[in-house]
Design an enzyme around this catalytic site. Structure first.
Site, PDB file in Angstrom:
ATOM      1  N   LYS A   1      19.853 -18.256 -64.887  1.00 46.89           N
ATOM      2  CA  LYS A   1      19.795 -17.651 -63.551  1.00 46.89           C
ATOM      3  C   LYS A   1      18.802 -18.419 -62.688  1.00 46.89           C
ATOM      4  O   LYS A   1      19.074 -18.761 -61.539  1.00 46.89           O
ATOM      5  CB  LYS A   1      19.379 -16.174 -63.652  1.00 46.89           C
TER       6      LYS A   1
ATOM      7  N   ASP B   1      21.376  -6.166 -58.939  1.00 45.37           N
ATOM      8  CA  ASP B   1      22.383  -5.811 -59.944  1.00 45.37           C
ATOM      9  C   ASP B   1      23.273  -4.652 -59.489  1.00 45.37           C
ATOM     10  O   ASP B   1      24.286  -4.366 -60.138  1.00 45.37           O
ATOM     11  CB  ASP B   1      21.688  -5.356 -61.236  1.00 45.37           C
TER      12      ASP B   1
ATOM     13  N   GLN C   1      15.862  -7.706 -66.368  1.00 45.54           N
ATOM     14  CA  GLN C   1      16.803  -8.109 -67.417  1.00 45.54           C
ATOM     15  C   GLN C   1      16.885  -7.034 -68.496  1.00 45.54           C
ATOM     16  O   GLN C   1      15.871  -6.539 -68.979  1.00 45.54           O
ATOM     17  CB  GLN C   1      16.353  -9.456 -68.020  1.00 45.54           C
TER      18      GLN C   1
HETATM   19  N1  GUN Z   1      21.841  -8.075 -69.488  1.00 45.73           N
HETATM   20  C1  GUN Z   1      23.110  -8.479 -69.719  1.00 45.73           C
HETATM   21  N2  GUN Z   1      23.798  -8.533 -68.558  1.00 45.73           N
HETATM   22  C2  GUN Z   1      22.941  -8.162 -67.579  1.00 45.73           C
HETATM   23  C3  GUN Z   1      23.079  -8.016 -66.163  1.00 45.73           C
HETATM   24  O1  GUN Z   1      24.128  -8.247 -65.551  1.00 45.73           O
HETATM   25  N3  GUN Z   1      21.958  -7.616 -65.510  1.00 45.73           N
HETATM   26  C4  GUN Z   1      20.801  -7.343 -66.147  1.00 45.73           C
HETATM   27  N4  GUN Z   1      19.777  -6.940 -65.414  1.00 45.73           N
HETATM   28  N5  GUN Z   1      20.644  -7.456 -67.461  1.00 45.73           N
HETATM   29  C5  GUN Z   1      21.724  -7.870 -68.166  1.00 45.73           C
END
Ligand code: GUN
Length: 280
Positions: A49, A116, A93
């Site tokens: 990311k 998100d 996360q």
């Molecule tokens: N862990 C796995 N996929 C995601 C996601 O799309 N967002 C977040 N914050 N954590 C994750």
């Protein structure tokens, strides 16, 4: 033989376009990612990311906390980021360690910075059929991929396998809002194959090998959201690609399908929140 839903190709197209959008701004969008502990998969996702954000000119910072961080400390950090005018997107996360309430931490994020789309405000809007500020990244990536290949959703029977808050639940609502007939299957579902056999589109988001070609209707569309390492250490998805690609008309591979689309969606969401922030 099914046509491949190429997530890498679409990601590159989206990011190229987004770079042009970001280049126009003197002050750049900024994303803060909170990472707790040493989960190897989370570390890889967060690095990806950050790397992608930097390639686009998005300012990104990763805030690392040890596994034993207290919930109060995390909530303080979220509050600090909420009040920081230089930050326009916040991502915590997941998963978080068991001693921390993920609901309380997510709930603390300002909905205007919730990249998100996981806060109760944004989730609530989505589930009541109203547009959230941004849509959750992986479901958004799935729909962008289907749209790119001209796959119609309206009136289709879509079977979503998995009911996680990250993928299955929000995706089901997004499909419903696009006028699909949606069936949600999960670990208690009886006769999964009987249900998937009736699907025009199958989206599997479980994280283990669960879908075989013989469970599918001829000509259906398969989107594989699952990703895990098998016994030999090979990265693979929920779907047995060999058998499913003989039956389906379109199929997304793992890797190279939905994974790249999740990152593209996160970048899109960051820029959308940034542009929205001009109006607040
Ligand atoms: N862990 C796995 N996929 C995601 C996601 O799309 N967002 C977040 N914050 N954590 C994750």
């Amino acid at each position: 033989m099914a046509e491949i839903l190429d997530g890498k190709k679409l990601r590159d197209k989206i990011l190229l376009n987004l770079k042009g959008r970001i280049d126009k701004y003197d002050k750049k969008p900024s994303l803060a990612v909170i990472l707790v502990g040493d989960n190897p998969a989370s570390k890889i996702y967060v690095n990806n990311k950050k790397k992608t954000a930097e390639q686009l000119g998005i300012i990104s910072q990763v805030i690392n906390f040890p596994e034993n961080v207290s919930e109060a400390e995390l909530l303080n950090k979220v509050e600090e980021l909420n009040n920081d005018n230089c930050i326009n997107a916040i991502l915590v996360q997941l998963p978080l360690p068991k001693h921390i309430s993920k609901e309380r931490v997510i709930n603390a994020i300002k909905p205007e910075k919730d990249v998100d789309g996981f806060t109760p405000y944004n989730f609530g809007r989505l589930f009541s059929g109203v547009e959230p500020i941004v849509y959750p990244c992986t479901p958004k990536g799935v729909l962008l991929l289907l749209d790119e290949y001209g796959i119609k959703i309206e009136g289709k029977h879509v079977v979503v396998v998995g009911r996680s808050n990250i993928v299955g639940r929000p995706l089901s609502q997004m499909l419903l809002n696009r006028n699909a007939t949606v069936t949600i299957c999960h670990s208690y579902t009886k006769n999964l194959a009987q249900i998937t056999k009736t699907a025009d589109i199958v989206v599997s988001a479980v994280g283990k090998k669960i879908i075989e070609g013989e469970m599918l209707k001829s000509g259906c569309v398969i989107v594989d959201v699952g990703i895990f390492k098998d016994e030999s250490g090979k990265t693979r998805g929920d779907v047995d690609f060999e058998s499913a690609s003989q039956i389906a008309s379109y199929i997304s591979p793992v890797p190279g399908g939905v994974g790249p689309m999740t990152i593209a969606s996160l970048m899109l969401n960051t820029v959308e929140l940034y542009e929205n922030s001009f109006n607040f």
